[in-house]
Motif scaffolding. Structure first.
Motif, PDB file in Angstrom:
ATOM      1  N   ALA A   1       0.833  -1.198   0.000  1.00  0.00           N
ATOM      2  CA  ALA A   1       0.000   0.000   0.000  1.00  0.00           C
ATOM      3  C   ALA A   1       0.860   1.237   0.000  1.00  0.00           C
ATOM      4  O   ALA A   1       1.964   1.266   0.512  1.00  0.00           O
ATOM      5  N   ALA A   2       0.331   2.315  -0.583  1.00  0.00           N
ATOM      6  CA  ALA A   2       1.082   3.565  -0.658  1.00  0.00           C
ATOM      7  C   ALA A   2       0.124   4.727  -0.591  1.00  0.00           C
ATOM      8  O   ALA A   2      -0.873   4.753  -1.271  1.00  0.00           O
ATOM      9  N   GLY A   3       0.459   5.725   0.202  1.00  0.00           N
ATOM     10  CA  GLY A   3      -0.318   6.944   0.235  1.00  0.00           C
ATOM     11  C   GLY A   3       0.663   8.081   0.291  1.00  0.00           C
ATOM     12  O   GLY A   3       1.183   8.426   1.347  1.00  0.00           O
ATOM     13  N   ASP A   4       1.008   8.661  -0.878  1.00  0.00           N
ATOM     14  CA  ASP A   4       2.103   9.613  -1.016  1.00  0.00           C
ATOM     15  C   ASP A   4       3.442   8.960  -0.669  1.00  0.00           C
ATOM     16  O   ASP A   4       4.426   9.641  -0.433  1.00  0.00           O
ATOM     17  N   ALA A   5       3.495   7.603  -0.656  1.00  0.00           N
ATOM     18  CA  ALA A   5       4.725   6.925  -0.263  1.00  0.00           C
ATOM     19  C   ALA A   5       5.812   7.050  -1.310  1.00  0.00           C
ATOM     20  O   ALA A   5       6.990   7.087  -0.999  1.00  0.00           O
ATOM     21  N   GLY A   6       5.431   7.095  -2.590  1.00  0.00           N
ATOM     22  CA  GLY A   6       6.440   7.154  -3.628  1.00  0.00           C
ATOM     23  C   GLY A   6       6.969   8.546  -3.861  1.00  0.00           C
ATOM     24  O   GLY A   6       7.954   8.732  -4.540  1.00  0.00           O
ATOM     25  N   MET A   7       6.344   9.569  -3.283  1.00  0.00           N
ATOM     26  CA  MET A   7       6.737  10.938  -3.490  1.00  0.00           C
ATOM     27  C   MET A   7       8.011  11.234  -2.715  1.00  0.00           C
ATOM     28  O   MET A   7       8.117  10.981  -1.535  1.00  0.00           O
TER      29      MET A   7
ATOM     30  N   GLY B   1      -3.595  25.027  -9.641  1.00  0.00           N
ATOM     31  CA  GLY B   1      -2.868  26.165  -9.103  1.00  0.00           C
ATOM     32  C   GLY B   1      -2.686  26.065  -7.598  1.00  0.00           C
ATOM     33  O   GLY B   1      -1.609  26.329  -7.059  1.00  0.00           O
ATOM     34  N   ARG B   2      -3.737  25.640  -6.924  1.00  0.00           N
ATOM     35  CA  ARG B   2      -3.702  25.562  -5.466  1.00  0.00           C
ATOM     36  C   ARG B   2      -2.827  24.413  -4.970  1.00  0.00           C
ATOM     37  O   ARG B   2      -2.044  24.574  -4.028  1.00  0.00           O
ATOM     38  N   LEU B   3      -2.923  23.250  -5.595  1.00  0.00           N
ATOM     39  CA  LEU B   3      -2.245  22.057  -5.089  1.00  0.00           C
ATOM     40  C   LEU B   3      -0.863  21.822  -5.699  1.00  0.00           C
ATOM     41  O   LEU B   3      -0.003  21.206  -5.058  1.00  0.00           O
TER      42      LEU B   3
ATOM     43  N   GLY C   1       0.211  15.429  -0.818  1.00  0.00           N
ATOM     44  CA  GLY C   1      -1.205  15.712  -0.628  1.00  0.00           C
ATOM     45  C   GLY C   1      -2.066  15.652  -1.864  1.00  0.00           C
ATOM     46  O   GLY C   1      -3.207  16.127  -1.834  1.00  0.00           O
ATOM     47  N   VAL C   2      -1.550  15.073  -2.957  1.00  0.00           N
ATOM     48  CA  VAL C   2      -2.365  15.029  -4.176  1.00  0.00           C
ATOM     49  C   VAL C   2      -2.729  13.613  -4.593  1.00  0.00           C
ATOM     50  O   VAL C   2      -3.428  13.423  -5.588  1.00  0.00           O
ATOM     51  N   SER C   3      -2.265  12.608  -3.861  1.00  0.00           N
ATOM     52  CA  SER C   3      -2.597  11.242  -4.245  1.00  0.00           C
ATOM     53  C   SER C   3      -4.104  11.026  -4.201  1.00  0.00           C
ATOM     54  O   SER C   3      -4.790  11.447  -3.261  1.00  0.00           O
ATOM     55  N   GLY C   4      -4.625  10.399  -5.246  1.00  0.00           N
ATOM     56  CA  GLY C   4      -6.060  10.159  -5.359  1.00  0.00           C
ATOM     57  C   GLY C   4      -6.825  11.320  -5.944  1.00  0.00           C
ATOM     58  O   GLY C   4      -8.049  11.252  -6.054  1.00  0.00           O
ATOM     59  N   ARG C   5      -6.119  12.393  -6.360  1.00  0.00           N
ATOM     60  CA  ARG C   5      -6.787  13.563  -6.915  1.00  0.00           C
ATOM     61  C   ARG C   5      -6.806  13.529  -8.437  1.00  0.00           C
ATOM     62  O   ARG C   5      -5.918  12.965  -9.089  1.00  0.00           O
ATOM     63  N   ILE C   6      -7.824  14.158  -9.005  1.00  0.00           N
ATOM     64  CA  ILE C   6      -7.880  14.492 -10.426  1.00  0.00           C
ATOM     65  C   ILE C   6      -7.689  15.997 -10.521  1.00  0.00           C
ATOM     66  O   ILE C   6      -8.353  16.764  -9.813  1.00  0.00           O
TER      67      ILE C   6
ATOM     68  N   ALA D   1      -5.668   4.585  -5.953  1.00  0.00           N
ATOM     69  CA  ALA D   1      -5.024   5.519  -5.026  1.00  0.00           C
ATOM     70  C   ALA D   1      -5.877   5.725  -3.782  1.00  0.00           C
ATOM     71  O   ALA D   1      -5.360   5.760  -2.656  1.00  0.00           O
ATOM     72  N   ARG D   2      -7.189   5.854  -3.967  1.00  0.00           N
ATOM     73  CA  ARG D   2      -8.064   6.100  -2.820  1.00  0.00           C
ATOM     74  C   ARG D   2      -8.216   4.862  -1.938  1.00  0.00           C
ATOM     75  O   ARG D   2      -8.550   4.977  -0.755  1.00  0.00           O
ATOM     76  N   GLU D   3      -7.945   3.692  -2.511  1.00  0.00           N
ATOM     77  CA  GLU D   3      -7.938   2.457  -1.730  1.00  0.00           C
ATOM     78  C   GLU D   3      -6.598   2.238  -1.026  1.00  0.00           C
ATOM     79  O   GLU D   3      -6.440   1.270  -0.280  1.00  0.00           O
ATOM     80  N   GLY D   4      -5.632   3.113  -1.281  1.00  0.00           N
ATOM     81  CA  GLY D   4      -4.328   2.994  -0.649  1.00  0.00           C
ATOM     82  C   GLY D   4      -3.399   2.007  -1.318  1.00  0.00           C
ATOM     83  O   GLY D   4      -2.346   1.670  -0.771  1.00  0.00           O
ATOM     84  N   ARG D   5      -3.762   1.551  -2.519  1.00  0.00           N
ATOM     85  CA  ARG D   5      -2.916   0.579  -3.220  1.00  0.00           C
ATOM     86  C   ARG D   5      -1.704   1.234  -3.858  1.00  0.00           C
ATOM     87  O   ARG D   5      -0.634   0.630  -3.939  1.00  0.00           O
ATOM     88  N   VAL D   6      -1.873   2.454  -4.364  1.00  0.00           N
ATOM     89  CA  VAL D   6      -0.787   3.166  -5.031  1.00  0.00           C
ATOM     90  C   VAL D   6      -0.842   4.640  -4.643  1.00  0.00           C
ATOM     91  O   VAL D   6      -1.846   5.134  -4.117  1.00  0.00           O
ATOM     92  N   ASP D   7       0.255   5.318  -4.910  1.00  0.00           N
ATOM     93  CA  ASP D   7       0.337   6.770  -4.762  1.00  0.00           C
ATOM     94  C   ASP D   7       0.230   7.332  -6.176  1.00  0.00           C
ATOM     95  O   ASP D   7       1.150   7.151  -6.981  1.00  0.00           O
ATOM     96  N   ALA D   8      -0.875   7.973  -6.502  1.00  0.00           N
ATOM     97  CA  ALA D   8      -1.101   8.351  -7.889  1.00  0.00           C
ATOM     98  C   ALA D   8      -1.968   9.594  -8.003  1.00  0.00           C
ATOM     99  O   ALA D   8      -2.815   9.855  -7.145  1.00  0.00           O
TER     100      ALA D   8
END
Length: 319
Positions: free
Chosen positions: A2-8, A298-300, A241-246, A170-177
């Protein structure tokens, strides 16, 4: 794993693996990372002269399995992997059967997600989607990331499905994306079948002395310079702070197709009689109006477009 911003990495270090590195966006993503001094590996089905000495790995993501892809990422100790592949491209054609679009835009993305998840130290995945995933919207509307997608054709449906695959993982915590939904692209070295690529080809023929015709519509669409897209990709690879975002990536305004033609007329200096404009509908991937709300990027990401469309077309002409 699992990864949540882990690869960043946060410090811009580590290797970047660019899938689809020989394509229009991919080559600029590769160059943008090179300018940061970060090592980058080019991955594509075939090499190309413009790879500029970057290490090259031959691979067709639509045919590869997750184990092969994971080995590639492990071998290069990838900290970021950019998916700039697209089943609709200048090599395979823009009008392909839905089964082929599914294979390249959905199946290949699922393979990549599985591969990233399997890597011991997972990289961040930056996946390039398209603004066409939202489908047609009323004139004057800026599509926000919360706009319900209603893709209007097979291409847009499969691109949306690929983006959904990445976001869900990403939202399931499987990847940082993170997914970047990109507007219409313009700028140097366009894909031949894209609208800017067609414009370039017709005007080059006209300057050479031919008389050419060009179909022009009253459509207004969001165009963003390919180098601005590449900058957004670089930023998306490292921001927390952007993992799981579009995030939408666009030029910030809807440009009339006639405006683009007029700009290229002035830039090329072509004899006015050499290019005949024919006002009629032109087949495209979406509706006649497109504009992205880019506030979230712009914000993120701290990103905004800096290359006006007029400069983008100028640089395209002289590239």
């Amino acid at each position: 794993m699992a990864a949540g911003d882990a690869g960043m990495t946060g410090d811009g270090t580590g290797t970047v693996v660019v899938l689809g590195a020989t394509g229009w966006i991919g080559r600029h993503v590769l160059a943008a990372h090179a300018r940061t001094g970060r090592p980058a590996v080019a991955v594509a089905r075939e090499p190309a002269p413009h790879l500029g000495g970057h290490p090259f790995h031959r691979l067709d993501l639509a045919e590869a399995g997750p184990e092969e892809m994971a080995r590639l990422l492990e071998a290069h100790d990838a900290r970021v992997v950019v998916n700039a592949t697209d089943a609709a491209n200048s090599r395979d054609g823009w009008h392909r059967p839905e089964s082929e679009l599914e294979k390249g835009n959905v199946g290949a993305v699922a393979t990549l997600v599985d591969a990233v998840e399997a890597v011991e130290r997972p990289p961040r995945l930056v996946h390039l989607g398209t603004l066409h995933e939202y489908g047609p919207v009323p004139d004057g509307t800026a599509v926000h990331e919360d706009t319900p997608p209603r893709p209007a054709n097979a291409y847009a449906r499969t691109k949306r499905a690929g983006s959904d695959t990445v976001v869900r993982a990403a939202r399931e915590g499987r990847v940082d994306a993170v997914v970047l939904r990109v507007a219409n692209v313009c700028g140097p070295h366009p894909s031949p079948a894209s609208f800017p690529g067609v414009l370039l080809e017709r005007f080059r023929r006209a300057v050479a002395g031919e008389r050419v015709s060009l179909r022009v519509t009253g459509d207004r669409r969001d165009f963003v310079d390919v180098r601005d897209v590449a900058r957004a990709v670089v930023l998306a690879g490292d921001r927390p702070g952007v993992s799981g975002r579009i995030l939408n990536v666009g030029g910030g305004r809807a440009v009339g197709i006639g405006e683009m033609v007029a700009w290229l007329r002035r830039t090329s200096g072509v004899d006015p009689d050499r290019v005949q404009e024919v006002l009629e509908p032109v087949a495209g991937m979406g509706g006649g109006w497109m504009l992205a709300d880019i506030a979230a990027a712009g914000r993120l990401l701290g990103w905004r477009p800096v290359v006006p469309v007029s400069d983008s077309l100028h640089d395209m002409w002289y590239a």
